[in-house]
Design an enzyme around this catalytic site. Structure first.
Site, short mmCIF file in Angstrom:
data_model
loop_
_atom_site.label_atom_id
_atom_site.label_comp_id
_atom_site.label_asym_id
_atom_site.label_seq_id
_atom_site.Cartn_x
_atom_site.Cartn_y
_atom_site.Cartn_z
N SER A 138 0.99 -1.15 -0.14
CA SER A 138 0.00 -0.01 0.01
C SER A 138 0.97 1.11 0.04
O SER A 138 2.16 1.15 0.50
CB SER A 138 -0.79 -0.03 1.17
OG SER A 138 -1.46 1.32 1.63
N TYR A 148 -0.55 -0.83 10.32
CA TYR A 148 -1.16 -1.17 8.77
C TYR A 148 0.15 -0.57 7.99
O TYR A 148 0.69 -1.29 7.07
CB TYR A 148 -2.09 -0.40 8.45
CG TYR A 148 -2.51 -0.62 7.06
CD1 TYR A 148 -3.24 -2.15 6.80
CD2 TYR A 148 -2.45 0.24 5.90
CE1 TYR A 148 -3.57 -2.40 5.44
CE2 TYR A 148 -2.92 -0.20 4.63
CZ TYR A 148 -3.49 -1.17 4.49
OH TYR A 148 -4.00 -1.56 3.08
P1 NAP Z 1 -11.46 -6.32 0.42
O1 NAP Z 1 -12.47 -6.28 -0.69
O2 NAP Z 1 -11.94 -6.47 1.91
O3 NAP Z 1 -10.74 -7.70 0.22
C1 NAP Z 1 -9.70 -8.33 1.31
C2 NAP Z 1 -9.84 -9.97 0.76
O4 NAP Z 1 -9.06 -10.53 2.14
C3 NAP Z 1 -11.15 -10.71 0.79
O5 NAP Z 1 -11.28 -11.50 -0.26
C4 NAP Z 1 -11.09 -11.34 2.06
O6 NAP Z 1 -11.89 -12.63 1.89
C5 NAP Z 1 -9.99 -11.69 2.13
N1 NAP Z 1 -9.52 -12.11 3.61
C6 NAP Z 1 -9.47 -11.46 4.69
N2 NAP Z 1 -9.15 -12.05 5.76
C7 NAP Z 1 -8.90 -13.33 5.48
C8 NAP Z 1 -8.40 -14.65 6.08
N3 NAP Z 1 -8.12 -14.66 7.31
N4 NAP Z 1 -8.15 -15.45 5.34
C9 NAP Z 1 -8.17 -15.62 4.03
N5 NAP Z 1 -8.58 -14.48 3.29
C10 NAP Z 1 -9.19 -13.38 4.00
O7 NAP Z 1 -10.38 -5.39 0.35
P2 NAP Z 1 -9.17 -4.97 -0.83
O8 NAP Z 1 -9.17 -3.33 -0.78
O9 NAP Z 1 -9.33 -5.96 -2.08
O10 NAP Z 1 -7.95 -5.50 -0.16
C11 NAP Z 1 -6.85 -6.53 -0.77
C12 NAP Z 1 -5.56 -5.79 -0.29
O11 NAP Z 1 -5.34 -4.67 -0.64
C13 NAP Z 1 -5.27 -5.95 1.20
O12 NAP Z 1 -4.09 -6.50 1.40
C14 NAP Z 1 -5.29 -4.31 1.46
O13 NAP Z 1 -4.56 -4.20 2.45
C15 NAP Z 1 -4.66 -3.92 0.00
N6 NAP Z 1 -4.90 -2.32 -0.24
C16 NAP Z 1 -6.22 -1.97 -0.16
C17 NAP Z 1 -6.52 -0.67 -0.27
C18 NAP Z 1 -7.86 0.03 -0.44
O14 NAP Z 1 -8.05 1.18 -0.26
N7 NAP Z 1 -8.73 -0.60 -0.64
C19 NAP Z 1 -5.41 0.30 -0.52
C20 NAP Z 1 -3.90 -0.22 -0.58
C21 NAP Z 1 -3.78 -1.62 -0.24
P3 NAP Z 1 -12.75 -13.54 2.89
O15 NAP Z 1 -13.63 -12.43 3.80
O16 NAP Z 1 -13.58 -14.38 1.83
O17 NAP Z 1 -12.15 -14.27 3.54
#
Ligand code: NAP
Length: 253
Positions: A138, A148
């Protein structure tokens, strides 16, 4: 282009978008997350590209379930050419008020799990002399932003080192550093749309983040910062005084 990719956190957000865009390029998939029904929906959706998308439901924080994913990565008969370490969640920035168990789970999912899966995936990739490891970090990894930012900073530093170390042997490691992106991430933290208190121009579309990052992965870059606006912001983090940067890191949540 890899033939097979294993994506963690493929049930929503960026992970589901990696699944769509890789499937559109003909890559076979292994989809990992806890929510089996959501994974099956993604698998069915990408089926229209004619690729196989295997569902591997697992809670990566449960050692026995993590072992299933490790076993899949090690399977010599069904090699994985690309690992996307994407699963993650966020916590409020108030470290002192968060439960220490939640903080430990957060650290495990954002750092320990990608480290373990990278370690597992690397051995067969190095043996074959090719592979791609993609760590979703990130922009917060460049800014002081509670645990984070620290976890994502670990992924950036590790990916930079690992790419230098293994690239010459055919395996590239890329830290993808998105800025704020529309996914379920903020909602899952209990924040209503707009509650991060950020201007619209700071928000990115998951499709653009994934498309740009895959171009950087294909070029073997160690760090990918999708979008010009966030490239400029990351550039600023290198010159802004530490105190100002710390107050920027306090924005949101
Ligand atoms: P999201 O839509 O909430 O997706 C998170 C994913 O992680 C879901 O598929 C969830 O699936 C899975 N997950 C969570 N806990 C888990 C566990 N214990 N075991 C297996 N899977 C798990 O959020 P996103 O934004 O796409 O996040 C993806 C990545 O991008 C993360 O690493 C986040 O830190 C990073 N990121 C996001 C942003 C942003 O603004 N959105 C910015 C920078 C970086 P289940 O609930 O089905 O397990």
């Amino acid at each position: 282009m890899p033939r097979t990719a294993l994506i963690t956190g493929a049930s929503s957000g960026l992970g589901a978008e990696y699944a769509r865009q890789l499937a559109a390029r003909g890559v076979e998939l292994v989809l990992v997350a806890r929510d089996r029904a959501a994974l099956e929906a993604v698998s069915q959706e990408v089926g229209r590209y004619g690729v196989d998308a295997e569902v591997l439901a697992a809670d990566l924080l449960d050692p026995r379930q993590l072992e299933k994913v490790v076993g899949r990565l090690e399977d010599p008969d069904r090699p994985i050419d690309m690992l996307v370490n994407n699963a993650g969640f966020g916590l409020p920035l108030s470290f002192s008020r968060n439960s220490i168990d939640d903080e430990a789970r957060h650290l495990a999912l954002l750092v320990e799990v990608p480290m373990r899966l990278t370690h597992t995936a690397l051995a067969p990739m190095l043996q074959r002399g090719s592979g791609r490891i993609v760590n979703i970090a990130s922009v917060a990894g460049f800014i002081p932003r509670s645990t984070y930012g620290a976890c994502k900073g670990w992924l950036i530093s590790f990916s930079r080192w690992a790419n230098g170390r293994y690239r010459g042997r055919g395996v590239t490691v890329t830290a993808v550093c998105p800025g704020f992106t529309h996914t379920s991430f903020h909602e899952r933290m209990g924040l209503a749309p707009g509650q991060e208190g950020l201007p619209d121009w700071l928000w990115l579309d998951a499709r653009d983040v994934v498309a740009e990052s895959l171009r950087d992965v294909a070029r073997g870059r160690s760090v990918s910062v999708p979008s010009l606006r966030y490239k400029l912001i990351v550039g600023l983090t290198k010159v802004l005084p530490a105190g100002l940067l710390a107050s920027v890191g306090e924005r949101g949540r």
